[in-house]
Design a protein around this motif. Structure first.
Motif, PDB file in Angstrom:
ATOM      1  N   GLY A 123      45.179  40.313  48.206  1.00  0.00           N
ATOM      2  CA  GLY A 123      45.757  41.649  48.053  1.00  0.00           C
ATOM      3  C   GLY A 123      44.985  42.481  47.053  1.00  0.00           C
ATOM      4  O   GLY A 123      44.756  43.676  47.269  1.00  0.00           O
ATOM      5  N   TYR A 124      44.569  41.853  45.976  1.00  0.00           N
ATOM      6  CA  TYR A 124      43.785  42.569  44.972  1.00  0.00           C
ATOM      7  C   TYR A 124      42.451  43.030  45.564  1.00  0.00           C
ATOM      8  O   TYR A 124      42.040  44.181  45.397  1.00  0.00           O
ATOM      9  CB  TYR A 124      43.537  41.701  43.733  1.00  0.00           C
ATOM     10  CG  TYR A 124      42.615  42.371  42.745  1.00  0.00           C
ATOM     11  CD1 TYR A 124      43.097  43.366  41.904  1.00  0.00           C
ATOM     12  CD2 TYR A 124      41.261  42.063  42.701  1.00  0.00           C
ATOM     13  CE1 TYR A 124      42.249  44.022  41.027  1.00  0.00           C
ATOM     14  CE2 TYR A 124      40.409  42.707  41.832  1.00  0.00           C
ATOM     15  CZ  TYR A 124      40.916  43.688  40.995  1.00  0.00           C
ATOM     16  OH  TYR A 124      40.067  44.350  40.144  1.00  0.00           O
ATOM     17  N   VAL A 125      41.763  42.137  46.267  1.00  0.00           N
ATOM     18  CA  VAL A 125      40.463  42.478  46.866  1.00  0.00           C
ATOM     19  C   VAL A 125      40.633  43.629  47.863  1.00  0.00           C
ATOM     20  O   VAL A 125      39.839  44.561  47.889  1.00  0.00           O
ATOM     21  CB  VAL A 125      39.834  41.243  47.548  1.00  0.00           C
ATOM     22  CG1 VAL A 125      38.613  41.628  48.375  1.00  0.00           C
ATOM     23  CG2 VAL A 125      39.464  40.194  46.510  1.00  0.00           C
ATOM     24  N   ARG A 126      41.690  43.572  48.652  1.00  0.00           N
ATOM     25  CA  ARG A 126      41.952  44.611  49.657  1.00  0.00           C
ATOM     26  C   ARG A 126      42.213  45.968  49.002  1.00  0.00           C
ATOM     27  O   ARG A 126      41.762  46.996  49.494  1.00  0.00           O
ATOM     28  CB  ARG A 126      43.145  44.200  50.525  1.00  0.00           C
ATOM     29  CG  ARG A 126      43.476  45.165  51.641  1.00  0.00           C
ATOM     30  CD  ARG A 126      44.750  44.792  52.390  1.00  0.00           C
ATOM     31  NE  ARG A 126      45.897  44.838  51.494  1.00  0.00           N
ATOM     32  CZ  ARG A 126      46.641  43.794  51.125  1.00  0.00           C
ATOM     33  NH1 ARG A 126      46.360  42.595  51.578  1.00  0.00           N
ATOM     34  NH2 ARG A 126      47.660  43.931  50.308  1.00  0.00           N
ATOM     35  N   ASP A 127      42.926  45.964  47.863  1.00  0.00           N
ATOM     36  CA  ASP A 127      43.361  47.209  47.235  1.00  0.00           C
ATOM     37  C   ASP A 127      42.594  47.563  45.964  1.00  0.00           C
ATOM     38  O   ASP A 127      43.052  48.409  45.200  1.00  0.00           O
ATOM     39  CB  ASP A 127      44.855  47.108  46.886  1.00  0.00           C
ATOM     40  CG  ASP A 127      45.722  46.883  48.114  1.00  0.00           C
ATOM     41  OD1 ASP A 127      45.311  47.302  49.204  1.00  0.00           O
ATOM     42  OD2 ASP A 127      46.796  46.281  47.962  1.00  0.00           O
ATOM     43  N   VAL A 128      41.464  46.925  45.710  1.00  0.00           N
ATOM     44  CA  VAL A 128      40.762  47.133  44.439  1.00  0.00           C
ATOM     45  C   VAL A 128      40.446  48.617  44.232  1.00  0.00           C
ATOM     46  O   VAL A 128      39.932  49.295  45.111  1.00  0.00           O
ATOM     47  CB  VAL A 128      39.485  46.266  44.341  1.00  0.00           C
ATOM     48  CG1 VAL A 128      38.433  46.667  45.354  1.00  0.00           C
ATOM     49  CG2 VAL A 128      38.904  46.309  42.931  1.00  0.00           C
ATOM     50  N   SER A 129      40.847  49.093  43.060  1.00  0.00           N
ATOM     51  CA  SER A 129      40.609  50.490  42.688  1.00  0.00           C
ATOM     52  C   SER A 129      40.842  50.610  41.189  1.00  0.00           C
ATOM     53  O   SER A 129      41.376  49.700  40.553  1.00  0.00           O
ATOM     54  CB  SER A 129      41.570  51.427  43.436  1.00  0.00           C
ATOM     55  OG  SER A 129      42.899  51.205  43.006  1.00  0.00           O
TER      56      SER A 129
END
Length: 157
Positions: A141-147
């Motif tokens: 989830g972190y990799v998908r939403d990294v910002s």
């Protein structure tokens, strides 16, 4: 997903924070190494693009100053070196041991598209509200939403 933030801006932010922290903490790490039983250890971890790297930490006996070093996470400060040389980021997926990093169905997990973090979203969740979600799902989830917004959210937890 644009790679500008994770590949470029995140690295600049890592250096902006790591350089002053390293200047401040490295003398304290040397002082900590003077305590009996405290020593520098090297741990093999799997990083970005499944490349192996050595993470540095302090090993501390739990009695005396060692308890303080562990409870304040001071034992992890030598990993600032890993951030400075680009093997880790301040925030990112957990740095896995080689035996934990088994490929999913012959493919590398998406977590390996980013540098592992000094602080990882799963551990922040565990420390803040004691939920033991699947660490691989949290990392994905972190990799998908990294910002930048996601990273600030991790730091504020």
């Amino acid at each position: 997903m644009s790679r500008i933030y994770p590949d470029f801006i995140k690295r600049i932010l890592d250096l902006c924070f790591a350089i002053p922290l390293a200047i401040f903490f490295f003398p304290w790490i040397v002082v900590a190494l003077l305590f009996p039983g405290v020593r520098m250890v090297k741990k093999q971890r799997v990083g970005r693009n499944t490349k192996l790297f050595t993470e540095y930490r302090l090993r501390c006996p739990l009695a005396g100053p060692g308890h303080w070093l562990e409870s304040t996470s001071f034992h992890r400060f030598p990993a600032l070196w890993n951030i400075l040389i680009g093997e880790m980021s301040f925030i990112g997926p957990r740095a896995l041991r080689e035996e934990e990093a088994m490929p999913e169905e012959g493919r590398a997990h998406p977590r390996f598209s980013l540098r592992p973090g000094y602080v990882d979203p799963w551990w922040v969740r565990v420390r803040s509200n004691m939920t033991f979600d699947d660490p691989f799902a949290v990392d994905a989830g972190y990799v998908r939403d990294v910002s930048f917004k996601t990273d600030v959210g991790v730091l504020l937890r």
